[in-house]
Design an enzyme around this catalytic site. Structure first.
Site, PDB file in Angstrom:
ATOM      1  N   ASN A   1      16.633  57.259   0.319  1.00 11.82           N
ATOM      2  CA  ASN A   1      15.761  57.753   1.392  1.00 11.82           C
ATOM      3  C   ASN A   1      16.547  57.719   2.702  1.00 11.82           C
ATOM      4  OD1 ASN A   1      13.760  58.171   3.296  1.00 11.82           O
ATOM      5  ND2 ASN A   1      12.688  56.246   2.898  1.00 11.82           N
ATOM      6  N   TRP A   2      16.888  58.904   3.203  1.00 11.31           N
ATOM      7  CA  TRP A   2      17.715  58.964   4.423  1.00 11.31           C
ATOM      8  C   TRP A   2      16.905  58.730   5.687  1.00 11.31           C
ATOM      9  CZ3 TRP A   2      21.008  64.062   3.535  1.00 11.31           C
ATOM     10  CH2 TRP A   2      21.750  63.921   2.354  1.00 11.31           C
ATOM     11  N   LYS A   3      15.596  58.752   5.572  1.00  9.70           N
ATOM     12  CA  LYS A   3      14.719  58.587   6.752  1.00  9.70           C
ATOM     13  C   LYS A   3      15.122  59.602   7.829  1.00  9.70           C
ATOM     14  CE  LYS A   3      13.906  53.869   5.377  1.00  9.70           C
ATOM     15  NZ  LYS A   3      13.573  52.502   5.721  1.00  9.70           N
TER      16      LYS A   3
ATOM     17  N   HIS B   1       4.836  55.847   2.338  1.00  7.99           N
ATOM     18  CA  HIS B   1       5.879  54.891   2.721  1.00  7.99           C
ATOM     19  C   HIS B   1       5.335  54.029   3.859  1.00  7.99           C
ATOM     20  CE1 HIS B   1       9.528  53.256   4.440  1.00  7.99           C
ATOM     21  NE2 HIS B   1      10.133  53.535   3.302  1.00  7.99           N
TER      22      HIS B   1
ATOM     23  N   GLU C   1       6.489  53.099   6.546  1.00  7.74           N
ATOM     24  CA  GLU C   1       6.726  53.625   7.905  1.00  7.74           C
ATOM     25  C   GLU C   1       5.708  54.716   8.246  1.00  7.74           C
ATOM     26  OE1 GLU C   1      10.905  54.333   7.334  1.00  7.74           O
ATOM     27  OE2 GLU C   1      11.218  52.168   7.221  1.00  7.74           O
TER      28      GLU C   1
ATOM     29  N   GLU D   1       7.478  48.306  -2.375  1.00 10.27           N
ATOM     30  CA  GLU D   1       8.332  48.082  -1.210  1.00 10.27           C
ATOM     31  C   GLU D   1       7.666  47.075  -0.272  1.00 10.27           C
ATOM     32  OE1 GLU D   1      11.405  51.255  -0.475  1.00 10.27           O
ATOM     33  OE2 GLU D   1       9.647  51.791   0.679  1.00 10.27           O
TER      34      GLU D   1
ATOM     35  N   GLY E   1      14.484  47.287   5.621  1.00  7.97           N
ATOM     36  CA  GLY E   1      15.344  47.288   6.802  1.00  7.97           C
ATOM     37  C   GLY E   1      15.621  45.910   7.382  1.00  7.97           C
TER      38      GLY E   1
ATOM     39  N   SER F   1      15.871  46.661   1.434  1.00 12.67           N
ATOM     40  CA  SER F   1      17.170  45.989   1.602  1.00 12.67           C
ATOM     41  C   SER F   1      17.999  45.943   0.318  1.00 12.67           C
ATOM     42  CB  SER F   1      16.992  44.591   2.195  1.00 12.67           C
ATOM     43  OG  SER F   1      16.474  44.685   3.509  1.00 12.67           O
TER      44      SER F   1
ATOM     45  N   GLY G   1      17.237  52.612   1.170  1.00 20.16           N
ATOM     46  CA  GLY G   1      17.254  53.184   2.511  1.00 20.16           C
ATOM     47  C   GLY G   1      18.656  53.180   3.083  1.00 20.16           C
TER      48      GLY G   1
END
Ligand code: PGA
Length: 268
Positions: free
Chosen positions: A11-13, A101, A103, A173, A179, A218, A239
């Site tokens: 996942n490149w965000k 997700h 976020e 997650e 992160g 992570s 990520g």
């Protein structure tokens, strides 16, 4: 015997524009050719604006690489400024989409009901929703992890009556692990994924045995192999370690080594 083919998704965000994405995927493709990743599904999940360019590289180079999107509209079409529909993504070669997700839940106020409607829209548009669930640090401290997972997963599966378990994915997650540099332990990841499978059984029955459940938060090349060791963990959502081709290839190498060794067999 149920077969669950492992997935590792990057996942490149909100990173890498379409020019950077072309370089990234071209190099990743070269690295993949030198590796044996045939036993797993490898997926990249770039921002919307990269999808067309990335899909062209995948096609031109004939890469064994799946294409995912980070979000999709709960609507199929209409006056919804700024939205992107599942069928539009599907036409671009996208096969999988992250739904809910943390976020999106935190910064864009996506609640359980919206996550459920979005997962349904993904399925209608021909995409596999990867439903992301996980407890916050406070919920974990309160011992509420199981309850949060039950609420989040139940909200979605309750809306998807009769769905084929093989057309869904779930990603556990834990919010505190995303992160933060602190991944869940393999034991905690394994027991949360086993709990999710039991919860899924309530809606999917025996078919829950073929539901793929990933761990994310992570993940790095150093911890990837041990995180896929528990029997109910069917892959990883990665990520920051997926933001460079070398970093992502490191994770993929660790996972495929683990499956190749006696520690874990992808076909059970
Ligand atoms: P991370 O992100 O690997 O950077 O923790 C994981 C994710 O949000 O999917």
């Amino acid at each position: 015997m149920t077969e669950r083919r492992p997935i590792v998704a990057g996942n490149w965000k909100l990173h890498l524009d379409h020019v950077e994405a072309v370089h990234h995927v071209t190099e990743l493709g070269m690295r993949l050719r030198a590796m044996d990743v045939a036993s797993i599904d490898v997926v990249v999940v770039p921002p919307f604006t990269d999808l067309r360019s990335v899909s062209s590289v995948i096609e031109a180079e004939k890469l064994e690489l799946g294409l995912g999107a980070q979000h999709v509209s709960e609507f199929d079409q209409g006056a919804y400024t700024g939205e992107v529909a599942a069928a539009m993504l599907s036409r671009l070669g996208v096969t999988i989409v992250l739904v809910g997700h943390s976020e999106r839940r935190t910064f864009f106020h996506m609640d359980d009901a919206t996550v459920a409607r979005t997962a349904a829209a993904a399925l209608r548009g021909g995409l596999t929703p990867m439903i992301c669930v996980g407890e916050s640090e406070d919920e974990r401290a309160d011992g509420a992890t199981d309850e949060v997972l039950a609420r989040q997963l139940g909200a979605v599966l309750g809306e998807l009556a009769g769905v084929d378990a093989e057309r869904l994915c779930v990603a556990y997650e834990p919010v505190w692990a995303i992160g933060s540099g602190t991944a869940a332990t393999p034991e905690d990841a394994g027991s949360a994924c086993a709990h999710l499978r039991k919860l899924a059984e309530q809606h999917l029955g025996e078919a829950a045995a073929s539901l793929r459940i990933l761990y994310g938060g992570s993940v790095s090349a150093d911890n990837a192999a041990e995180l896929v060791t528990p029997p109910d963990v069917d892959g990883l959502l990665v990520g920051s370690a997926s933001l460079t081709p070398a970093g992502f290839a490191g994770v993929l190498g660790a996972v495929t080594d683990c499956y190749r060794s006696s520690r874990r067999s992808p076909r059970r």
